[in-house]
Design a protein around this motif. Structure first.
Motif, PDB file in Angstrom:
ATOM      1  N   ALA A 598       0.811  -1.220   0.000  1.00 52.33           N
ATOM      2  CA  ALA A 598       0.000   0.000   0.000  1.00 52.33           C
ATOM      3  C   ALA A 598       0.840   1.264   0.000  1.00 52.33           C
ATOM      4  CB  ALA A 598      -0.929   0.004   1.212  1.00 52.33           C
ATOM      5  N   THR A 599       2.163   1.131  -0.057  1.00 52.41           N
ATOM      6  CA  THR A 599       3.041   2.300  -0.003  1.00 52.41           C
ATOM      7  C   THR A 599       3.967   2.314  -1.202  1.00 52.41           C
ATOM      8  OG1 THR A 599       4.633   1.055   1.316  1.00 52.41           O
ATOM      9  CG2 THR A 599       3.026   2.423   2.508  1.00 52.41           C
ATOM     10  N   PRO A 600       4.414   3.499  -1.636  1.00 54.84           N
ATOM     11  CA  PRO A 600       5.375   3.579  -2.742  1.00 54.84           C
ATOM     12  C   PRO A 600       6.707   2.962  -2.343  1.00 54.84           C
ATOM     13  CG  PRO A 600       5.030   5.741  -1.766  1.00 54.84           C
ATOM     14  CD  PRO A 600       4.038   4.833  -1.122  1.00 54.84           C
ATOM     15  N   GLN A 601       7.420   2.443  -3.308  1.00 52.89           N
ATOM     16  CA  GLN A 601       8.725   1.807  -3.074  1.00 52.89           C
ATOM     17  C   GLN A 601       9.772   2.454  -3.976  1.00 52.89           C
ATOM     18  OE1 GLN A 601       9.163  -0.541  -0.779  1.00 52.89           O
ATOM     19  NE2 GLN A 601       7.447  -1.977  -0.732  1.00 52.89           N
ATOM     20  N   GLU A 602      10.856   2.895  -3.380  1.00 56.73           N
ATOM     21  CA  GLU A 602      11.950   3.523  -4.120  1.00 56.73           C
ATOM     22  C   GLU A 602      12.875   2.419  -4.642  1.00 56.73           C
ATOM     23  OE1 GLU A 602      11.846   6.659  -4.730  1.00 56.73           O
ATOM     24  OE2 GLU A 602      10.106   6.970  -3.426  1.00 56.73           O
ATOM     25  N   ALA A 658       4.676   2.753  -7.647  1.00 57.85           N
ATOM     26  CA  ALA A 658       3.474   3.234  -6.982  1.00 57.85           C
ATOM     27  C   ALA A 658       2.822   2.121  -6.169  1.00 57.85           C
ATOM     28  CB  ALA A 658       2.496   3.784  -8.015  1.00 57.85           C
ATOM     29  N   PRO A 659       2.029   2.473  -5.166  1.00 61.86           N
ATOM     30  CA  PRO A 659       1.304   1.442  -4.405  1.00 61.86           C
ATOM     31  C   PRO A 659       0.419   0.609  -5.329  1.00 61.86           C
ATOM     32  CG  PRO A 659       1.138   3.574  -3.334  1.00 61.86           C
ATOM     33  CD  PRO A 659       1.747   3.831  -4.672  1.00 61.86           C
ATOM     34  N   TYR A 660       0.340  -0.675  -5.049  1.00 63.15           N
ATOM     35  CA  TYR A 660      -0.530  -1.574  -5.803  1.00 63.15           C
ATOM     36  C   TYR A 660      -0.364  -1.359  -7.309  1.00 63.15           C
ATOM     37  CZ  TYR A 660      -2.957  -1.965  -1.285  1.00 63.15           C
ATOM     38  OH  TYR A 660      -3.270  -2.149   0.047  1.00 63.15           O
ATOM     39  N   SER A 661       0.809  -1.623  -7.819  1.00 61.95           N
ATOM     40  CA  SER A 661       1.071  -1.288  -9.216  1.00 61.95           C
ATOM     41  C   SER A 661       1.882  -2.365  -9.923  1.00 61.95           C
ATOM     42  CB  SER A 661       1.825   0.044  -9.318  1.00 61.95           C
ATOM     43  OG  SER A 661       3.128  -0.084  -8.753  1.00 61.95           O
TER      44      SER A 661
END
Length: 673
Positions: A598-602, A658-661
């Protein structure tokens, strides 16, 4: 398609369904992470087969008649078990002017099974009698479109005209033409009707003028606008959705439909080729399979037959992959077996099919293909023996097929099966036997929860690289439970499938083919959910699952590359899944990344084995913050890919998943081969 457990126990299935219905996605991280990935371009793992991503077609959910096959008349030759099914007569037709003006009866003219009936219409009044065809849950009529009518007719008595009309649900005429049958000999008559309005659930009407007797057969109506404008062809928008997938193969005609509930009602390809008037109508095996969706009017005309399947595969540049009965009816139904000493006709069907597809025009079946308009061979390379049979009976029959086919066509690649489930006693038995036999490709099926797909992204990491190759022939995440009518094509399911597909691609050394199932569903005539593409009589749309398949298939690459974090492949750590490939045809590197959190990942990527990257690439993202989100007709592209430029720095690139992408990166690497 599988319906119960290998031992037939519905108690077992109930337990499985409850587990699947209650399963939730794997826990999702709520903290952003920074990841350093390494892609080693100089050490490709394995080629990615052109067949890695393909299409599975089965005539379920009105996928053929009423779907891909553009015929608009239901029961055009009056061969359904109830010969007037689909046709309304005056007593039941709200648009009739006089219920005493005439009557129609189906006449059996022959003991031959194919096209044994015709319709005799006795008109008792000068005006007033009509017949109306309901189509497949109605007929989609589009304003200004042309519709081509053909029918066989003769007039033993009297002088009667046929006023043929397209009408809407109120009886308003949306297009018309007139035919005047004459003489006692059968003749084909045709007319073109241009629609003056649009109707989602229109009908076709024949209004009779003048007393007499008219015999009718093969009453057929097609839109002019078919795929490649072929007369009596396929529905253009549905085929276009398939072609846009750039499929590596087309598997046909199913599924359980290959097997039949009984051997007598199995799919027999020889009855689906040649002139359409000689193709034997068969009740569809899915017509009453599920109590939640009985469809007793679901039949197969076989206007979409093996010739048309081969032609469709050729149109899309896909390998044809026909599946044939191995002499075992569906083991979820009767499980009827042909005795081993009576198996020869089934084996001969396989040999004759290869001749039909590839043989010279001087051969018996090669001539049939040529007479249908295709003297060139279809270049068949694969053939499947059985659908998802299991147990010793299957292994024994498969061995007979293998010996016979390989003795005449040693280059033919045979697809075998491991049964309907991805694990369990029968699955293990099938694999053990097939591996000992040196089978080439084993078909695996899985209809499981989204969490199962996430947890099994590393499934093929453990498979023997020297054993049979894998065909992930049927799979789809089930939002509720297997065969539940409440399953949805939601984003959670599609995202889980994307994560799983990274594992298919990363293991391209083992997995050579894969396909989602089922393919099509008519919104008013479905039996099974979820499905890749939904349609009504006028429109169609791709689900989120469709766009996942499309992104993988159109960005497949030619060889899989090592992509690691801390020396390990990315198979779900912190909810991330990833694979890398090179595309020798375009000189690009291709990354596919799934963020199931549910969170963005770098993400930071370093590429070894290349001098540099192009300064700019492309980033395509399929994303939704709502795991329950679905597509539909009103918002047909609610979840759709978006593309944007992506900058690089030397041999590095950075992006935020992006979250859930699902993210797909393409970037050129000068000198890449």
């Amino acid at each position: 398609m599988n319906l119960t457990s290998p031992n037939g126990s519905w108690g077992y299935v109930l337990g499985v369904l409850l587990l699947l219905g209650c399963a939730q996605a794997t826990p999702l991280s709520d903290r952003p992470q920074n990841h350093a990935y390494v892609v080693d371009v100089a050490k490709p793992i394995a080629p990615i087969q052109p067949t890695m991503y393909g299409i599975f077609f089965e005539d379920i959910n009105f996928a053929a008649d009423g779907g891909l096959y553009a015929e608009m008349i239901k029961n055009r030759s009056f061969e359904f078990d109830t010969p007037l099914m689909g046709w309304l007569q005056p007593a039941s037709d709200p648009f009739s002017m006089n219920e005493k003006s005439g009557f129609a009866s189906a006449i059996k003219r022959s003991e031959e099974v194919a096209n044994a009936h015709f319709l005799r219409v006795t008109v008792k009044a000068d005006t007033g009698y009509r017949l109306t065809n309901t189509g497949f849950r109605g007929m989609g009529i589009q304003e200004r479109m042309q519709y081509n009518l053909t029918l066989m007719a003769r007039q033993p008595e009297g002088n009667t005209k046929l006023h043929v009309e397209l009408i809407d649900t109120t009886g308003q005429v949306l297009g018309k033409a007139t035919l005047t049958p004459s003489g006692s000999a059968w003749k084909e008559y045709s007319a073109q009707i241009v629609a003056t309005g649009t109707a989602m659930k229109g009908r076709f009407s024949m209004r009779f003028e003048g007393k007499g007797v008219v015999d009718l057969d093969m009453v057929s109506l097609f839109p002019e606008n078919t795929w490649k404008n072929r007369p009596k062809g396929m529905r253009a928008d549905l085929v276009q959705l398939l072609a846009d997938l750039d499929p590596g193969f087309l598997r046909f005609p199913g599924g359980c439909i290959v097997e039949g509930r009984t051997l007598a009602r199995r799919y027999q390809w020889k009855k689906t080729v040649g002139d359409i008037t000689g193709r034997e109508v068969l009740i569809n095996r899915w017509n009453t399979e599920f109590q939640h969706r009985p469809t007793p009017d679901y039949f197969q005309s076989f206007g979409l037959g093996f010739f048309e399947y081969f032609q469709l595969a050729e149109d899309m540049g896909a390998e044809p992959l026909p599946i044939l009965s191995c002499g075992i009816a569906c083991q979820f139904n009767t499980g009827e077996l042909v005795p081993m000493d009576e198996l020869d006709p089934y084996v001969q069907d396989a040999l004759d099919l290869i001749e039909f597809a590839n043989g010279p025009t001087s051969s018996v079946w090669g001539k049939v293909r040529a007479d249908m308009g295709h003297p060139e061979p279809f270049h068949l390379n694969y053939i499947g023996i059985g659908n998802e049979q299991w147990g010793p009976e299957y292994i024994a029959r498969y061995q007979v097929f293998e010996k016979a086919i390989k003795s005449q066509y040693p280059e033919m690649i045979l697809v075998s099966g491991s049964g309907p489930f991805p694990d369990g006693e029968m699955f293990d038995y099938g694999w053990e036997q097939l591996k000992q036999m040196g089978a080439e490709i084993v078909d695996e099926h899985y209809y499981r929860s989204p969490s199962w797909f996430l947890e099994n992204a590393d499934r093929y990491d453990r498979y023997d690289r020297n054993g049979p190759k894998v065909f992930a022939g049927e799979y789809a995440a089930q939002s509720v439970a297997i065969a539940s009518p409440d399953n949805k094509n939601n984003w959670e399911c599609a995202l889980a499938e994307a994560a799983f597909m990274t594992g298919l691609e990363r293991n391209a050394e083992v997995v050579h083919l894969s396909s989602y199932a089922p393919l099509f569903a008519h919104v008013d005539g479905w039996q099974w959910t979820p499905d890749l593409i939904w349609f009504n009589n006028l429109e169609s749309y791709g689900t989120p699952n469709y766009y996942v398949q499309k992104l993988f298939a159109t960005n497949r690459g030619t060889a899989v590359l090592p992509l690691t974090e801390g020396g390990k492949p990315v198979t779900g750590q912190q909810g991330l899944y990833a694979t890398a490939a090179k595309d020798a045809a375009t000189g690009e590197l291709v990354l596919k990344i799934v963020n199931s959190t549910a969170t963005p990942q770098e993400l930071n990527f370093q590429f070894k084995g290349v001098a540099r990257l192009a300064k700019e690439g492309t980033l395509t993202v399929l994303q939704s913050d709502d795991l329950e989100a679905v597509n539909g007709f009103a918002a047909s592209r609610n979840i759709r890919p978006t593309e944007q430029p992506l900058s690089t720095s030397g041999k590095r690139l950075a992006l935020t998943a992006a979250p859930y992408s699902l993210s797909v990166v393409r970037v050129a690497a000068p000198g890449l081969k």
